[in-house]
Structures are given as structure tokens and as C-alpha cells.
Design a protein around this motif. Structure first.
Motif, mmCIF file in Angstrom:
data_model
loop_
_atom_site.group_PDB
_atom_site.id
_atom_site.type_symbol
_atom_site.label_atom_id
_atom_site.label_comp_id
_atom_site.label_asym_id
_atom_site.label_seq_id
_atom_site.Cartn_x
_atom_site.Cartn_y
_atom_site.Cartn_z
ATOM 1 N N ALA A 1 0.823 -1.212 0.000
ATOM 2 C CA ALA A 1 0.000 0.000 0.000
ATOM 3 C C ALA A 1 0.858 1.264 0.000
ATOM 4 O O ALA A 1 0.579 2.215 -0.727
ATOM 5 C CB ALA A 1 -0.932 -0.014 1.210
ATOM 6 N N MET A 2 1.917 1.265 0.788
ATOM 7 C CA MET A 2 2.790 2.447 0.853
ATOM 8 C C MET A 2 3.551 2.638 -0.463
ATOM 9 O O MET A 2 3.697 3.760 -0.938
ATOM 10 C CB MET A 2 3.761 2.349 2.028
ATOM 11 C CG MET A 2 3.097 2.432 3.386
ATOM 12 S SD MET A 2 2.198 3.985 3.673
ATOM 13 C CE MET A 2 0.526 3.529 3.253
ATOM 14 N N HIS A 3 3.998 1.534 -1.060
ATOM 15 C CA HIS A 3 4.648 1.644 -2.376
ATOM 16 C C HIS A 3 3.674 2.215 -3.407
ATOM 17 O O HIS A 3 4.056 3.081 -4.209
ATOM 18 C CB HIS A 3 5.178 0.290 -2.842
ATOM 19 C CG HIS A 3 6.555 -0.014 -2.380
ATOM 20 N ND1 HIS A 3 7.665 0.704 -2.770
ATOM 21 C CD2 HIS A 3 7.014 -0.969 -1.540
ATOM 22 C CE1 HIS A 3 8.740 0.217 -2.208
ATOM 23 N NE2 HIS A 3 8.383 -0.795 -1.440
ATOM 24 N N GLY B 1 0.671 11.895 10.535
ATOM 25 C CA GLY B 1 1.485 11.095 11.451
ATOM 26 C C GLY B 1 1.411 9.622 11.124
ATOM 27 O O GLY B 1 2.434 8.921 11.091
ATOM 28 N N LEU B 2 0.216 9.125 10.872
ATOM 29 C CA LEU B 2 0.043 7.699 10.571
ATOM 30 C C LEU B 2 0.642 7.333 9.212
ATOM 31 O O LEU B 2 1.330 6.320 9.083
ATOM 32 C CB LEU B 2 -1.435 7.325 10.638
ATOM 33 C CG LEU B 2 -1.783 5.847 10.604
ATOM 34 C CD1 LEU B 2 -1.000 5.054 11.653
ATOM 35 C CD2 LEU B 2 -3.281 5.653 10.810
ATOM 36 N N VAL B 3 0.412 8.172 8.208
ATOM 37 C CA VAL B 3 1.018 7.910 6.895
ATOM 38 C C VAL B 3 2.543 7.967 7.003
ATOM 39 O O VAL B 3 3.246 7.101 6.475
ATOM 40 C CB VAL B 3 0.501 8.896 5.820
ATOM 41 C CG1 VAL B 3 1.283 8.742 4.517
ATOM 42 C CG2 VAL B 3 -0.985 8.676 5.567
ATOM 43 N N GLY B 4 3.054 8.973 7.698
ATOM 44 C CA GLY B 4 4.501 9.094 7.878
ATOM 45 C C GLY B 4 5.096 7.890 8.581
ATOM 46 O O GLY B 4 6.145 7.370 8.174
ATOM 47 N N HIS C 1 10.716 5.289 3.665
ATOM 48 C CA HIS C 1 10.524 6.490 2.858
ATOM 49 C C HIS C 1 10.308 7.678 3.786
ATOM 50 O O HIS C 1 9.790 7.539 4.887
ATOM 51 C CB HIS C 1 9.309 6.328 1.938
ATOM 52 C CG HIS C 1 9.229 7.361 0.871
ATOM 53 N ND1 HIS C 1 8.796 8.652 1.102
ATOM 54 C CD2 HIS C 1 9.531 7.303 -0.442
ATOM 55 C CE1 HIS C 1 8.830 9.332 -0.025
ATOM 56 N NE2 HIS C 1 9.271 8.546 -0.977
ATOM 57 N N TYR C 2 10.689 8.864 3.318
ATOM 58 C CA TYR C 2 10.439 10.077 4.079
ATOM 59 C C TYR C 2 8.943 10.247 4.355
ATOM 60 O O TYR C 2 8.109 9.928 3.507
ATOM 61 C CB TYR C 2 10.898 11.310 3.295
ATOM 62 C CG TYR C 2 12.390 11.476 3.187
ATOM 63 C CD1 TYR C 2 13.181 11.633 4.330
ATOM 64 C CD2 TYR C 2 13.003 11.519 1.938
ATOM 65 C CE1 TYR C 2 14.552 11.812 4.230
ATOM 66 C CE2 TYR C 2 14.379 11.699 1.832
ATOM 67 C CZ TYR C 2 15.145 11.844 2.986
ATOM 68 O OH TYR C 2 16.489 12.027 2.880
ATOM 69 N N PRO C 3 8.576 10.827 5.515
ATOM 70 C CA PRO C 3 7.168 11.142 5.770
ATOM 71 C C PRO C 3 6.710 12.315 4.899
ATOM 72 O O PRO C 3 7.508 12.938 4.203
ATOM 73 C CB PRO C 3 7.140 11.498 7.265
ATOM 74 C CG PRO C 3 8.542 11.881 7.591
ATOM 75 C CD PRO C 3 9.441 11.127 6.640
ATOM 76 N N LEU C 4 5.434 12.631 4.968
ATOM 77 C CA LEU C 4 4.848 13.617 4.055
ATOM 78 C C LEU C 4 5.459 15.008 4.162
ATOM 79 O O LEU C 4 5.593 15.695 3.146
ATOM 80 C CB LEU C 4 3.337 13.703 4.280
ATOM 81 C CG LEU C 4 2.558 12.447 3.902
ATOM 82 C CD1 LEU C 4 1.093 12.619 4.241
ATOM 83 C CD2 LEU C 4 2.730 12.113 2.440
ATOM 84 N N HIS C 5 5.824 15.463 5.346
ATOM 85 C CA HIS C 5 6.346 16.830 5.459
ATOM 86 C C HIS C 5 7.750 16.974 4.868
ATOM 87 O O HIS C 5 8.213 18.091 4.656
ATOM 88 C CB HIS C 5 6.308 17.324 6.912
ATOM 89 C CG HIS C 5 7.217 16.596 7.835
ATOM 90 N ND1 HIS C 5 6.921 15.346 8.335
ATOM 91 C CD2 HIS C 5 8.419 16.934 8.333
ATOM 92 C CE1 HIS C 5 7.910 14.945 9.105
ATOM 93 N NE2 HIS C 5 8.832 15.881 9.115
ATOM 94 N N ILE C 6 8.412 15.866 4.570
ATOM 95 C CA ILE C 6 9.699 15.895 3.850
ATOM 96 C C ILE C 6 9.696 14.826 2.751
ATOM 97 O O ILE C 6 10.701 14.209 2.440
ATOM 98 C CB ILE C 6 10.907 15.718 4.811
ATOM 99 C CG1 ILE C 6 10.765 14.458 5.653
ATOM 100 C CG2 ILE C 6 11.104 16.959 5.655
ATOM 101 C CD1 ILE C 6 11.999 14.142 6.502
#
Length: 182
Positions: free
Chosen positions: A103-105, A138-141, A150-155
Motif C-alpha cells: 500500500a505504501m509503495h 502522522g500515521l502515513v509518515g 521512505h520520508y514522511p509527508l512533510h519531507i
């Protein structure tokens, strides 16, 4: 500018014991409001993770009172939402959906395709938004880092910082300002 609006569904508030079970996103041209692309993935609940009772009661089962409404259209809408929520819970409990890793990929590939195809490779033309950014981002990151390093959303884009804008906080702030006259 392209806005990527995303939302997650989880089994509770704690990343260490609960799971993200769905991730959805839509990309919009912020100048025109035109929907450019959308993404959705149901995610298998991880082994050893659990459902939070309050989350189940207040989120997943929130429309059980549909019989109390007098409006037949609203009653049918609530009944449909409740059935969809129950169907989603059943799919999760049966282990259907993608693994968190896959899912993350898929999400990263989708965002990268937005950047390359729609934004012409310019990451500065993309902004992430969520109605509850503290929880959702936070959860996605956490999942991006945990499952695919992988980097979280804010980076997200090569470690370069960009805020995830919380539309829920903005709305509440504007409502408070309009009520108080500030």
C-alpha cells in the motif's frame, strides 16, 4: 499549484498498537478546482494490532441511530453509510486489501506520478492537505518509514521540508475568528 488532499482510516489512535486500514487521496488543480487524479487503497490489518473500542463505537459504528431520523432521504443515506462501514470492517477482518508494504509503495508511486506527469517534475507545485493532519500525516509518515523506509509527508520529496496543511484546524480557526470578531 496542485493540492493532494488525503485521508486515512485506522483501527485506533495509537500507531504502536493500531493499524491504518485505508488511505485515500485526491489531487486537485487549486486554481481551477478540477480533480486531476484520485487514489484509494484498503490495507490489511497488521498481525498483533487491535481495534480500539472507542474508535469502533464513535467512528466505525457512528451511524447506528439511522432509525431515529424522520427524514427518509437522510435515513437511507445513514443506512447506506452504516452498511458501507460494516462491509469495510468485514473486509479488514478477513484480511483483504493490500499489505501495508504494498500500500505504501502504491501511494508513493501515485504521488510521484502526480509530480512527474501533472506538476512537470516540480515538487514545489505540490501541497499536501488533510482535515486532521496531526493524525493522518502522522500515521502515513509512520507507515512510510516503517514499511518502505521512505520520508514522511512533510519531507516527502527528497527530505525537503513542506508543511502538511491541516484544513480542519484552519476551518476551526476561521470559525472562531468570525464568531469573536478578531
Amino acid at each position: 499549484m496542485i493540492g493532494i488532499f488525503f485521508d486515512v482510516e485506522g483501527t485506533g489512535p495509537l500507531m504502536s498498537i493500531h493499524s491504518m486500514v485505508e488511505l485515500g487521496a485526491s489531487a486537485y488543480n487549486l486554481s481551477t478546482g478540477k480533480l486531476l487524479a484520485s487514489f484509494n487503497v484498503e490495507i490489511q490489518m497488521e498481525r498483533g494490532r487491535e481495534w480500539d473500542e472507542k474508535c469502533v463505537r464513535e467512528f466505525w459504528n457512528r451511524n447506528k441511530d439511522w432509525k431515529k431520523t424522520q427524514d427518509p432521504v437522510e435515513s437511507q443515506k445513514q443506512r447506506n453509510e452504516n452498511e458501507a462501514s460494516l462491509a469495510k470492517q468485514c473486509r479488514i477482518l478477513r484480511g483483504l486489501g493490500e499489505s501495508p508494504h504494498v500500500a505504501m509503495h502504491l501511494f508513493v508511486q501515485w504521488v510521484d506520478s502526480i509530480r512527474e506527469v501533472i506538476a512537470g517534475g516540480d515538487r514545489h507545485r505540490i501541497q499536501f492537505f488533510s482535515d486532521t493532519a496531526g493524525y493522518d500525516a502522522g500515521l502515513v509518515g509512520y507507515c512510510l518509514s516503517e514499511y518502505i523506509q521512505h520520508y514522511p509527508l512533510h519531507i516527502f520529496f527528497d527530505g525537503e521540508f513542506s508543511d502538511v496543511i491541516c484544513t480542519g484546524s484552519q476551518y476551526l480557526g476561521l470559525a472562531k475568528i468570525s464568531q469573536t470578531g478578531l
